[in-house]
Design an enzyme around this catalytic site. Structure first.
Site, short mmCIF file in Angstrom:
data_model
loop_
_atom_site.label_atom_id
_atom_site.label_comp_id
_atom_site.label_asym_id
_atom_site.label_seq_id
_atom_site.Cartn_x
_atom_site.Cartn_y
_atom_site.Cartn_z
N LYS B 105 21.49 41.88 59.12
CA LYS B 105 22.13 42.77 60.10
C LYS B 105 22.71 44.03 59.47
O LYS B 105 22.78 45.08 60.12
CB LYS B 105 23.23 42.00 60.84
CG LYS B 105 22.72 40.87 61.72
CD LYS B 105 21.93 41.38 62.90
CE LYS B 105 21.57 40.26 63.87
NZ LYS B 105 20.65 40.75 64.94
N GLU B 127 28.16 44.50 70.22
CA GLU B 127 28.18 43.15 70.75
C GLU B 127 27.83 42.21 69.61
O GLU B 127 27.23 42.65 68.62
CB GLU B 127 27.14 43.00 71.88
CG GLU B 127 25.71 42.67 71.42
CD GLU B 127 25.04 43.73 70.56
OE1 GLU B 127 25.46 44.89 70.61
OE2 GLU B 127 24.10 43.38 69.82
N SER B 394 16.52 35.08 57.11
CA SER B 394 17.24 36.23 57.68
C SER B 394 18.72 36.23 57.35
O SER B 394 19.37 37.28 57.36
CB SER B 394 17.04 36.26 59.19
OG SER B 394 17.45 35.03 59.75
#
Lengths: 264, 409
Positions: B105, B127, B394
């Site tokens: 991210k 969010e 990830s």
């Protein structure tokens, strides 16, 4: 559109502006839709905007999105709402305009949904989250059925897009009184100048909405515009009077109508 | 491997110059901009600023510098010897779990916060589902000195309390969202509502390749660093392009990031793994591409889990980061064109893969990434031996430990 067109034509000929109350179908419950529409009709509004509940209404503030979630949790389906509209239609001559998310319009067949909703008695549509590049079929269907399709114009809408939005609209243009969400407050942003900008593009009625909740807002909004759309205030009035929502909306409609423009 | 400058525009044309329909926000029939009129101007402004930024060498070098010296890129490509021996394939792991804050991210948040500062924005909102995007946004905001507010569903705050604490520690304000299903979908609604009222001075850092144009394009651009690095590393370390790349799919950003630079390599098979949850019944899973249908959610046209009348369905996954009823429009296009194959992994299978990777390779993966591990092993079982397979890890699984303890009890 004959009903929407006739309604605005009548207002213009009388040099008046009109009220456009917004309610959510299924709030507080579907059984109250007919009494609420009947009560609002008694106040002789320009039109009644009926919101079809959607699970993810990003354009709406907490009041209206809360009413939509409430309606869905009480089992209000689009099919059941359309059935109610079929029964309500013969009882009033006030134009009924559906406010419906593009998500629902798409899922229910796009132009086929418009066809069906018009057959049930709707006189026009506002799709507040429409992707205008995906609207050609819906625009054509609204034109063929002679019902209104109102595109939105925001304070920061560019001149080029303003022209596109106005030209795509039939019946009336929905002018957002301010940036932000439904149910917010603060001053109206330069409404009269923006109404004039729309009129410079096309001779089409303009309804002003977003954050209009009092007679003085209505007065300010309709100095030039043809109608004032009031949403959250009606939803709040229904919330506060769930035993007799019809009486509450009529009271509020009468209060707000004091701000309407009338012949001098 | 930190995105050599001439590499940014090559291969998959991440900015979309090679394909004008991308620049117009359409991935085949999907994408678009189904938003309230108030946001149209802001999205135009954002697209314009983004296109100028990525064409500006000073922006690109500032981004590359931060990715290298702050986020810890490039992340390594690790040979998984024990998993390989067990499965019969040569398995390599792309280690996004090693990126700063513990997941991919950060690639996107550093990029978007830099972009927001360049646009003169005074405030950032985001969010978050699992909290990884919220933490990564709060981190980028702390580093770059701009206030940050994060919307998070009440249910996710319970499941991911550690990340809530991390965000607050990083100086972000966390807003608890109690509407709807109280998860990522509802947090996204609230963030969009905030942005409607604050769009003049606020940038909304959307965390996945979803939402209205140009967000899918922007997030794709910033996440493609995963695939560009991976391509170079794979050629250097394994000696050839991979036969198969596997990534998990919630909104789909880690998958788009690793897939995009390989999309034009016809020999490379791409596999996305969705959350199969408890069952195939609507409400029990988050397998949008596998079990959903075309629809509109959060500003774009893609696949959606929805009722017959278009109401968004509730979703479930043991993994908060996959618990989303929509998916990026580019995935929808790849699904229809069959360029990428999509399959599912159940909660139970993900939990098994979570433990397997920890025990065999000494890596505790995020529950999200555990879905990809399972999906890869399932795919390998029907492939010829000795194929070269890359799994995108990830994120790391520290955030999931308490949830896993609960689920294993």
């Amino acid at each position: 559109m004959s009903r929407v067109r006739d309604s605005f034509a009548r207002l213009r000929s009388q040099q008046r502006s009109g009220l456009a109350p917004f309610i959510v179908a299924g709030h507080p419950c579907l059984e109250q839709l007919q009494p609420i529409v009947a009560a609002l009709s008694a106040a002789q509004p320009a039109l009644i905007e009926i919101g079809l509940p959607y699970s993810d209404p990003i354009a709406d503030g907490p009041v209206i999105s809360g009413a939509m979630h409430h309606a869905l949790s009480r089992g209000a389906t689009i099919a059941a709402i359309l059935e109610k509209v079929v029964r309500i239609r013969p009882t009033t001559n006030v134009p009924l305009v559906a406010m419906v998310s593009h998500a629902i319009v798409h899922r229910l067949g796009g132009a086929a949904f418009i066809d069906n909703a018009v057959e049930c008695g709707f006189d026009g549509f506002i799709i507040p989250d429409a992707d205008s590049s995906s609207l050609d079929e819906i625009t054509a269907t609204c034109a063929r059925l002679d019902v209104s399709l109102s595109m939105l114009v925001a304070p920061k809408t560019s001149p080029k897009r303003l022209e596109q939005q106005v030209r795509r609209s039939t019946g009336f243009v929905y002018l957002l009184a301010r940036a932000g969400l439904t149910g917010t407050n603060g001053s109206l942003t330069d409404v009269s100048r923006r109404v004039a900008a729309i009129r410079a593009i096309a001779d089409i009625p303009v309804a002003v909405g977003f954050g209009i909740s009092s007679a003085s807002h209505v007065r300010e909004a309709t100095q030039e515009a043809d109608a004032a759309i009031v949403g959250s205030a009606f939803v709040r009035a229904i919330d506060a009077n769930s035993d007799d929502p019809a009486a509450a909306v009529l009271r509020l409609a009468q209060e707000l109508s004091a701000g309407l423009r009338s012949p001098r | 491997m930190v995105a050599p400058r001439d590499n940014l525009a090559n291969r998959s044309a991440p900015v979309g110059q090679a394909d004008s329909s991308f620049a117009q926000g359409r991935f085949g029939a999907y994408g678009g901009r189904y938003v309230p009129e108030t946001l149209v101007f802001a999205l135009d402004e954002l697209l314009d600023a983004f296109q100028r930024a990525v064409a500006d060498p000073s922006f690109v070098s500032e981004l590359e510098g931060l990715l290298k010296t702050f986020a810890g890129r490039p992340t390594c490509l690790t040979f998984a010897a024990n998993l390989s021996a067990r499965s019969g394939a040569r398995i390599w792991l792309k280690r996004e779990d090693l990126a700063h804050t513990g997941a991919h991210k950060i690639n996107n948040t550093i990029g978007q916060v830099l972009l927001a500062k360049r646009m003169g924005k005074q405030r950032i909102i985001a969010e978050t589902g699992a909290g990884q995007h919220g933490v990564a946004t709060a981190t980028a905001c702390a580093k770059l000195g701009i206030p940050c507010e994060v919307y998070m569903g009440a249910e996710d705050m319970r499941r991911q309390s550690l990340n809530v604490f991390r965000m607050r520690m990083l100086g972000a304000k966390v807003h608890e969202v109690t509407t709807g299903s109280r998860t990522l979908k509802d947090a996204t609604n609230e963030a969009m509502r905030d942005w409607m009222s604050s769009v003049g001075d606020t940038h909304y850092v959307l965390g996945s390749v979803v939402g209205p144009h140009p967000f899918p394009l922007i997030v794709r651009y910033f996440q493609s660093v995963i695939g560009r690095e991976c391509r170079t590393q794979c050629l250097a370390q394994a000696g050839s392009l991979p036969d198969l790349i596997v990534a998990c799919i919630g909104g789909g950003s880690n998958a788009v990031g690793i897939f995009a630079p390989f999309v034009d390599d016809a020999s490379v098979e791409l596999l996305g793994i969705e959350a199969g949850g408890r069952s195939n019944t609507l409400g029990d899973h988050a397998a949008t591409l596998t079990l959903g249908s075309p629809g509109i959610l959060h500003g774009s046209f893609s696949y959606v889990l929805q009722s017959p009348e278009g109401q968004t369905a509730d979703v479930h996954s043991c993994s908060a980061g996959l618990d989303y009823p929509g998916v990026g429009p580019e995935h929808a296009m790849w699904r229809d064109s069959k360029r990428v194959r999509y399959a599912t992994c159940s909660d139970a299978q993900a939990l098994e893969a979570f433990q397997l990777l920890a025990q065999l390779e000494g890596i505790i993966p995020a529950l999200e990434s555990s879905h990809a591990v399972h999906g890869a092993l399932a795919a390998i079982s029907s492939m010829p031996r000795n194929k070269l397979v890359i799994i995108n890890i990830s994120g790391r699984g520290d955030k999931d430990i308490s949830e896993v303890v609960r689920l294993l009890a």
